[in-house]
Design an enzyme around this catalytic site. Structure first.
Site, PDB file in Angstrom:
ATOM      1  N   ASN A  85      12.800  45.885 -14.333  1.00 28.07           N
ATOM      2  CA  ASN A  85      13.071  45.071 -13.154  1.00 28.07           C
ATOM      3  C   ASN A  85      14.070  45.817 -12.259  1.00 28.07           C
ATOM      4  O   ASN A  85      15.205  46.062 -12.642  1.00 28.07           O
ATOM      5  CB  ASN A  85      13.634  43.710 -13.619  1.00 28.07           C
ATOM      6  CG  ASN A  85      14.007  42.803 -12.469  1.00 28.07           C
ATOM      7  OD1 ASN A  85      14.619  43.215 -11.494  1.00 28.07           O
ATOM      8  ND2 ASN A  85      13.636  41.540 -12.604  1.00 28.07           N
ATOM      9  N   ASP A 125      18.027  39.683 -21.221  1.00 30.32           N
ATOM     10  CA  ASP A 125      17.029  38.697 -20.855  1.00 30.32           C
ATOM     11  C   ASP A 125      17.800  37.605 -20.149  1.00 30.32           C
ATOM     12  O   ASP A 125      18.884  37.203 -20.591  1.00 30.32           O
ATOM     13  CB  ASP A 125      16.264  38.140 -22.061  1.00 30.32           C
ATOM     14  CG  ASP A 125      14.980  37.464 -21.586  1.00 30.32           C
ATOM     15  OD1 ASP A 125      14.265  38.056 -20.739  1.00 30.32           O
ATOM     16  OD2 ASP A 125      14.689  36.336 -22.020  1.00 30.32           O
ATOM     17  N   SER A 126      17.256  37.188 -19.041  1.00 33.78           N
ATOM     18  CA  SER A 126      18.017  36.260 -18.219  1.00 33.78           C
ATOM     19  C   SER A 126      17.073  35.285 -17.560  1.00 33.78           C
ATOM     20  O   SER A 126      15.856  35.483 -17.548  1.00 33.78           O
ATOM     21  CB  SER A 126      18.804  37.038 -17.169  1.00 33.78           C
ATOM     22  OG  SER A 126      17.923  37.830 -16.411  1.00 33.78           O
ATOM     23  N   LYS A 178      28.133  38.655  -6.574  1.00 35.03           N
ATOM     24  CA  LYS A 178      27.405  38.758  -7.857  1.00 35.03           C
ATOM     25  C   LYS A 178      28.086  39.758  -8.800  1.00 35.03           C
ATOM     26  O   LYS A 178      28.188  39.521  -9.998  1.00 35.03           O
ATOM     27  CB  LYS A 178      25.942  39.159  -7.624  1.00 35.03           C
ATOM     28  CG  LYS A 178      25.095  38.006  -7.131  1.00 35.03           C
ATOM     29  CD  LYS A 178      23.615  38.326  -7.173  1.00 35.03           C
ATOM     30  CE  LYS A 178      22.971  38.013  -8.498  1.00 35.03           C
ATOM     31  NZ  LYS A 178      21.517  38.225  -8.502  1.00 35.03           N
ATOM     32  N   HIS A 191      26.224  35.753 -14.012  1.00 29.17           N
ATOM     33  CA  HIS A 191      25.992  35.651 -15.456  1.00 29.17           C
ATOM     34  C   HIS A 191      25.945  37.044 -16.083  1.00 29.17           C
ATOM     35  O   HIS A 191      26.461  37.287 -17.162  1.00 29.17           O
ATOM     36  CB  HIS A 191      24.694  34.884 -15.713  1.00 29.17           C
ATOM     37  CG  HIS A 191      23.543  35.322 -14.842  1.00 29.17           C
ATOM     38  ND1 HIS A 191      23.646  35.454 -13.478  1.00 29.17           N
ATOM     39  CD2 HIS A 191      22.260  35.682 -15.140  1.00 29.17           C
ATOM     40  CE1 HIS A 191      22.493  35.867 -12.981  1.00 29.17           C
ATOM     41  NE2 HIS A 191      21.639  36.009 -13.957  1.00 29.17           N
TER      42      HIS A 191
HETATM   43  P1  IMP Z   1      13.514  38.694 -17.265  1.00 32.11           P
HETATM   44  O1  IMP Z   1      13.137  40.006 -16.693  1.00 32.11           O
HETATM   45  O2  IMP Z   1      12.575  38.128 -18.244  1.00 32.11           O
HETATM   46  O3  IMP Z   1      14.939  38.656 -17.748  1.00 32.11           O
HETATM   47  O4  IMP Z   1      13.386  37.699 -16.034  1.00 32.11           O
HETATM   48  C1  IMP Z   1      14.459  37.121 -15.462  1.00 32.11           C
HETATM   49  C2  IMP Z   1      13.991  36.276 -14.290  1.00 32.11           C
HETATM   50  O5  IMP Z   1      15.002  35.267 -14.111  1.00 32.11           O
HETATM   51  C3  IMP Z   1      13.955  37.065 -12.977  1.00 32.11           C
HETATM   52  O6  IMP Z   1      12.687  37.565 -12.698  1.00 32.11           O
HETATM   53  C4  IMP Z   1      14.394  36.021 -11.973  1.00 32.11           C
HETATM   54  O7  IMP Z   1      13.318  35.206 -11.628  1.00 32.11           O
HETATM   55  C5  IMP Z   1      15.386  35.189 -12.772  1.00 32.11           C
HETATM   56  N1  IMP Z   1      16.758  35.740 -12.637  1.00 32.11           N
HETATM   57  C6  IMP Z   1      17.504  36.348 -13.612  1.00 32.11           C
HETATM   58  N2  IMP Z   1      18.690  36.758 -13.119  1.00 32.11           N
HETATM   59  C7  IMP Z   1      18.683  36.421 -11.822  1.00 32.11           C
HETATM   60  C8  IMP Z   1      19.633  36.601 -10.776  1.00 32.11           C
HETATM   61  O8  IMP Z   1      20.714  37.183 -10.911  1.00 32.11           O
HETATM   62  N3  IMP Z   1      19.269  36.109  -9.569  1.00 32.11           N
HETATM   63  C9  IMP Z   1      18.095  35.463  -9.359  1.00 32.11           C
HETATM   64  N4  IMP Z   1      17.171  35.305 -10.285  1.00 32.11           N
HETATM   65  C10 IMP Z   1      17.454  35.766 -11.516  1.00 32.11           C
END
Ligand code: IMP
Length: 216
Positions: free
Chosen positions: A9, A69-70, A176, A181
């Site tokens: 990402n 993971d977020s 940010k 987070h």
């Molecule tokens: P991951 O790649 O599975 O961790 O997907 C995390 C998803 O959560 C991202 O594609 C966003 O949609 C959302 N997300 C996580 N962190 C953020 C942030 O800092 N700002 C906005 N969206 C976030």
């Protein structure tokens, strides 16, 4: 010490790279590993997915790897979209699709009941696949009634941090970097690095097989 940022990402790569400045580590990205696999995020928790990504990519790239993971948890939606945040509106959903779906799910929910939080779990794995550190960072806030602002990514245009009137996409990178987070989780990682001058790294395994340490 060389540390791989184990995410494809771009938004997260940029934020994590920026947050790692001053850690005294040299950073590699998955852009340096064109054959890196797409890790399937099929675990029911942020921690499960972060561990899985860190382990698989550390083993593939043979490097100490940091994965996160977020996602977003909205109280009025019982914690959704949660681990589905990236794919909330479908497997190939864009940020705009996800934001539209979230606004529509919250259509009848008044401002006072739109509380939410961003969650970030960081996992650090050695090239032998051992998770040596894990932490969880939060950012509390609420969901706006319409998207505002142009910075950041994902749900940033809809998220108003606690104590603020603007969305994350309006507040921008400096906010940010200090309060997200991910920034909160990275502070814990920094503490781990500071307290653990010798991070275990089996990449430098000696002949007798004992776990070696890599000095930073
Ligand atoms: P991951 O790649 O599975 O961790 O997907 C995390 C998803 O959560 C991202 O594609 C966003 O949609 C959302 N997300 C996580 N962190 C953020 C942030 O800092 N700002 C906005 N969206 C976030």
């Amino acid at each position: 010490m060389n540390l791989l940022i184990a995410t494809k990402n771009r938004g997260k790569q940029k934020e994590l790279g920026r947050l790692l400045e001053g850690f005294g580590v040299s950073v590699s990205s998955l852009a340096d590993f064109s054959d890196a696999p797409d890790v399937v995020e099929d675990q029911p928790t942020f921690a499960g997915n972060a561990r899985k990504k860190a382990r698989e990519l550390a083993a593939h790239c043979d490097l100490l790897s940091l994965a996160d993971d977020s996602g977003l948890e909205v109280d009025a939606l019982d914690g959704a979209p949660g681990v589905w945040s990236a794919r909330y509106a479908g497997p190939h959903a864009s940020d705009e699709d996800n934001n539209r779906k979230l606004l529509s799910a919250l259509q009848s929910i008044p401002a006072a009941e739109r509380s939410a939080r961003f969650v970030c779990v960081l996992a650090l794995a050695t090239s032998s696949g051992e998770v040596v550190f894990e932490t969880r960072g939060l950012l509390n806030g609420r969901i706006a009634e319409e998207p505002r602002g142009a910075e950041g990514f994902g749900y940033d245009p809809l998220f108003i941090p606690e104590g603020e009137r603007s969305t994350l996409a309006e507040l921008g990178a400096s906010f940010k970097n200090a309060h997200s987070h991910r920034a909160n989780a990275m502070r814990e990682l920094k503490r781990y690095f500071d307290e653990t001058p010798e991070v275990p790294d089996p990449q430098t395994k000696p002949d007798d097989g004992a776990l070696n340490v890599r000095r930073r």
